[in-house]
Motif scaffolding. Structure first.
Motif, short mmCIF file in Angstrom:
data_model
loop_
_atom_site.label_atom_id
_atom_site.label_comp_id
_atom_site.label_asym_id
_atom_site.label_seq_id
_atom_site.Cartn_x
_atom_site.Cartn_y
_atom_site.Cartn_z
N GLN A 47 0.83 -1.19 0.00
CA GLN A 47 0.00 0.00 0.00
C GLN A 47 0.87 1.26 0.00
OE1 GLN A 47 -2.62 0.33 3.36
NE2 GLN A 47 -4.10 1.55 2.22
N SER A 48 1.96 1.24 0.75
CA SER A 48 2.87 2.39 0.78
C SER A 48 3.50 2.62 -0.59
CB SER A 48 3.96 2.17 1.82
OG SER A 48 3.42 2.06 3.10
N LYS A 49 3.92 1.54 -1.23
CA LYS A 49 4.53 1.65 -2.56
C LYS A 49 3.52 2.21 -3.56
CE LYS A 49 7.95 -2.05 -2.15
NZ LYS A 49 8.35 -3.37 -2.65
N GLN A 50 2.28 1.73 -3.47
CA GLN A 50 1.25 2.19 -4.39
C GLN A 50 0.97 3.67 -4.20
OE1 GLN A 50 -2.53 0.25 -3.92
NE2 GLN A 50 -3.19 0.78 -5.98
N GLN A 51 0.90 4.10 -2.96
CA GLN A 51 0.65 5.52 -2.70
C GLN A 51 1.83 6.37 -3.16
OE1 GLN A 51 -0.24 5.63 1.47
NE2 GLN A 51 -2.38 5.06 1.18
N ALA A 52 3.05 5.87 -2.99
CA ALA A 52 4.23 6.61 -3.44
C ALA A 52 4.24 6.76 -4.95
CB ALA A 52 5.50 5.92 -2.96
#
Length: 79
Positions: A47-52
């Motif tokens: 999820q963090s990677k996707q938001q980044a």
């Protein structure tokens, strides 16, 4: 008639192979807290990677190089 029979046999074989390849292992349940924590951690990382990636500016498009080797030369007009 032989061609039709052969075509049907090949089609049935392909369908059988596809059905066999798609057999599902199913959903497994686990009560192990370590496994649950690992899954949650990986989900948060994804999820963090996707938001980044969503907040990052889009990368510039690469320039297209027109190569002369890709196209045949046109024949000279006959006179």
């Amino acid at each position: 008639m032989k061609k039709v029979s052969l075509a049907i046999l090949v089609s049935l074989s392909a369908l059988t192979g596809a059905a066999y390849a798609q057999q599902d292992q199913g959903v497994t349940m686990s009560t192990d807290p370590a496994k649950a924590a690992d899954v949650e951690q990986r989900a948060q990382e994804l999820q963090s990677k996707q938001q980044a990636m969503e907040s990052a500016p889009p990368a510039p498009m690469p320039k297209h190089h027109k190569g002369s080797m890709h196209h045949k030369k046109q024949a000279a007009p006959a006179q």
